[in-house]
Design a protein around this motif. Sequence first.
Motif, PDB file in Angstrom:
ATOM      1  N   GLN A  52      -6.712   8.527   6.640  1.00  0.00           N
ATOM      2  CA  GLN A  52      -7.947   7.771   6.851  1.00  0.00           C
ATOM      3  C   GLN A  52      -9.082   8.669   7.334  1.00  0.00           C
ATOM      4  O   GLN A  52     -10.235   8.484   6.948  1.00  0.00           O
ATOM      5  CB  GLN A  52      -7.727   6.647   7.873  1.00  0.00           C
ATOM      6  CG  GLN A  52      -6.823   5.537   7.395  1.00  0.00           C
ATOM      7  CD  GLN A  52      -5.364   5.835   7.656  1.00  0.00           C
ATOM      8  OE1 GLN A  52      -5.014   6.880   8.197  1.00  0.00           O
ATOM      9  NE2 GLN A  52      -4.505   4.921   7.266  1.00  0.00           N
ATOM     10  N   SER A  98       0.820  -1.210   0.000  1.00  0.00           N
ATOM     11  CA  SER A  98       0.000   0.000   0.000  1.00  0.00           C
ATOM     12  C   SER A  98       0.849   1.254   0.000  1.00  0.00           C
ATOM     13  O   SER A  98       0.403   2.312  -0.407  1.00  0.00           O
ATOM     14  CB  SER A  98      -0.931  -0.002   1.228  1.00  0.00           C
ATOM     15  OG  SER A  98      -0.182  -0.072   2.422  1.00  0.00           O
ATOM     16  N   LYS A 153      -6.848  -2.694  -0.168  1.00  0.00           N
ATOM     17  CA  LYS A 153      -6.563  -1.402   0.452  1.00  0.00           C
ATOM     18  C   LYS A 153      -6.115  -0.404  -0.616  1.00  0.00           C
ATOM     19  O   LYS A 153      -5.439  -0.777  -1.576  1.00  0.00           O
ATOM     20  CB  LYS A 153      -5.481  -1.554   1.523  1.00  0.00           C
ATOM     21  CG  LYS A 153      -5.929  -2.342   2.734  1.00  0.00           C
ATOM     22  CD  LYS A 153      -4.833  -2.461   3.776  1.00  0.00           C
ATOM     23  CE  LYS A 153      -3.796  -3.484   3.397  1.00  0.00           C
ATOM     24  NZ  LYS A 153      -2.831  -3.756   4.478  1.00  0.00           N
ATOM     25  N   PRO A 164     -11.969  -6.380   7.128  1.00  0.00           N
ATOM     26  CA  PRO A 164     -11.499  -5.004   7.290  1.00  0.00           C
ATOM     27  C   PRO A 164     -12.676  -4.040   7.368  1.00  0.00           C
ATOM     28  O   PRO A 164     -13.823  -4.398   7.082  1.00  0.00           O
ATOM     29  CB  PRO A 164     -10.665  -4.775   6.027  1.00  0.00           C
ATOM     30  CG  PRO A 164     -11.287  -5.688   5.018  1.00  0.00           C
ATOM     31  CD  PRO A 164     -11.786  -6.881   5.764  1.00  0.00           C
ATOM     32  N   GLU A 199      -6.590  -2.564   8.576  1.00  0.00           N
ATOM     33  CA  GLU A 199      -6.450  -1.152   8.266  1.00  0.00           C
ATOM     34  C   GLU A 199      -6.968  -0.380   9.478  1.00  0.00           C
ATOM     35  O   GLU A 199      -7.681  -0.954  10.306  1.00  0.00           O
ATOM     36  CB  GLU A 199      -7.264  -0.785   7.018  1.00  0.00           C
ATOM     37  CG  GLU A 199      -8.749  -1.081   7.144  1.00  0.00           C
ATOM     38  CD  GLU A 199      -9.514  -0.880   5.840  1.00  0.00           C
ATOM     39  OE1 GLU A 199      -8.880  -0.829   4.785  1.00  0.00           O
ATOM     40  OE2 GLU A 199     -10.738  -0.771   5.888  1.00  0.00           O
ATOM     41  N   ASP A 249       3.852   1.509  11.227  1.00  0.00           N
ATOM     42  CA  ASP A 249       2.526   1.992  11.607  1.00  0.00           C
ATOM     43  C   ASP A 249       2.641   2.968  12.765  1.00  0.00           C
ATOM     44  O   ASP A 249       3.561   2.886  13.591  1.00  0.00           O
ATOM     45  CB  ASP A 249       1.624   0.825  12.024  1.00  0.00           C
ATOM     46  CG  ASP A 249       1.249  -0.062  10.855  1.00  0.00           C
ATOM     47  OD1 ASP A 249       1.029   0.485   9.753  1.00  0.00           O
ATOM     48  OD2 ASP A 249       1.177  -1.285  11.025  1.00  0.00           O
TER      49      ASP A 249
END
Length: 529
Positions: A434, A173, A512, A263, A295, A405
């Motif tokens: 997001q 991603s 994603k 997800p 996610e 992350d």
Amino acid sequence: MRDPWWVADVVSSYGDPAAQHTDRPAHTYLRGNGTAVTLSRAQLHKLVSHRAGAFAARGVTAGDRVALIAGEPEAFMPTFLALLWLGAVPVPLPPPPALGRRDAWRCGIDESLGLVRPRLVCGPAGTLDLLEAGTTAVAVEDLAEAEADVDAYPAPVPLPPDAPAYAQFTSGSTGRPRAVLATRRSLAANCAAITAGIALDGDRDVGVCWLPLHHDMGLVGFGCAAMTAGVPVVFLPTATFLRDPGVWMRTVSAYRGTVTFGPTFAYGLAARRARPDDVGSMDLSCVRVLGCGAEPINAATLERFLAAYAPAGLDAAALTPCYGLAEATLAVSFARGLRTAEDGTVDCGRPVPGHEVAVVDASGAPAAPGAVGEVWVRGPSVAGGYFGESAPETFGPDGWLRTGDLGYLDGGSLYLTGRAKDLLVVRGANTDPQRVEWAAATVPGVREGGVVAFTRPGADTEEVVVVVECAPNAPEGIPDAVRAAVAEPLGLSVTDVVRVRPGTVPKTTSGKPRRQETRRRYLAGELVR
């Protein structure tokens, strides 16, 4: 059941005449045409051992890499298990898209094959026809026909715990995909951690899975961990779910599923497509683990899902937000119930047994409680690295996995906020993409899962761009509505809103959005509006 070093050892016990319950169901495969077939534990053992024999007859031996292009679960799962049985190293790869983008898929497959250089490529006959001429390949259908004429491979090949179990390509991603090497030790450790983390029980649980089996959530969670716990699984083709998201909960109801995962975008699709008549005919009181991960988790989406399916008896306490990644084989943490911080970030729970999670600042020092930093993970589930790479920036010599992350710890629970490479930095302030995407997705006419936010260079600071997939007949005022939807909760100005047709946003093979690739295409003028 004995604690296995690898899943093939479990399959072997399924066919042991001294083992109990060999007539119990192991897998139920729902087919695209609406029919289904159920394999008992003994039947699965027989099928896997004979398929292993068919591979051995073609010269596949322990340590050989075999690329396995995903197709229907009924073909994929026994084939994957047969390769583990032989001690070979399966390399799951995505199937071609149903429509369009086949050139991009073929390029991705060629790149993957060039990296891992498998002895053999296996997959559905129609898929193999799309590969370059000269590829050494065998169709799953041919293996199935050969099984009647070959001897079953007698027992799983014993290998050291640190030998590779399989290689899984990350979804890419934020950059170039890499092949993660899960070892037999890390696979067994994560299966045990999942079993303990959500209390899997073969006597009470039934799994339901529509997830892609070439990625870790489906492959490890339902293909491996459920098996080590003796939990039967109902497998749906991913394409069936994407065509009709309502089939997910209908299947859970029909088969009395107790454990299922997906997800955030899948919960959004299922909520939007929920029809009152359908929901009214379901009984979802059986569900005890409704996992959500893969996610950053949107609490509002999960709340809409709960509201849509509450009339079917769905218990909100079944929601299980979680965190994991392929580099940790799969699971890192589980929560119970939907709990959010003041900023709306979802509690993803505490680490699975035997594992540690830390959040560090830019210098590598532990971040203060509640402060956002990079998430690091340590424990026996951490994979053996990337195929053909040392990757010291990810797999450190001290055992810590640097995930890339972002998140923070509060009271021992992990809260995920996003990916370091995707942050929107505007006038010195950081915003997770997001949050912009979730806000834009609330606009009527914008397609769920078809929104991407990123920045472009501006005169004084970076400028925010939002790409939204819309049907051709969607309202003309969507760009202004997206700007308002983002500005109100986030105080962020969107410079450009790009309307594109459904299917335009580049996605990873797990569904994603590829933000960096979308940004590249936008700046290059390659996005078709």
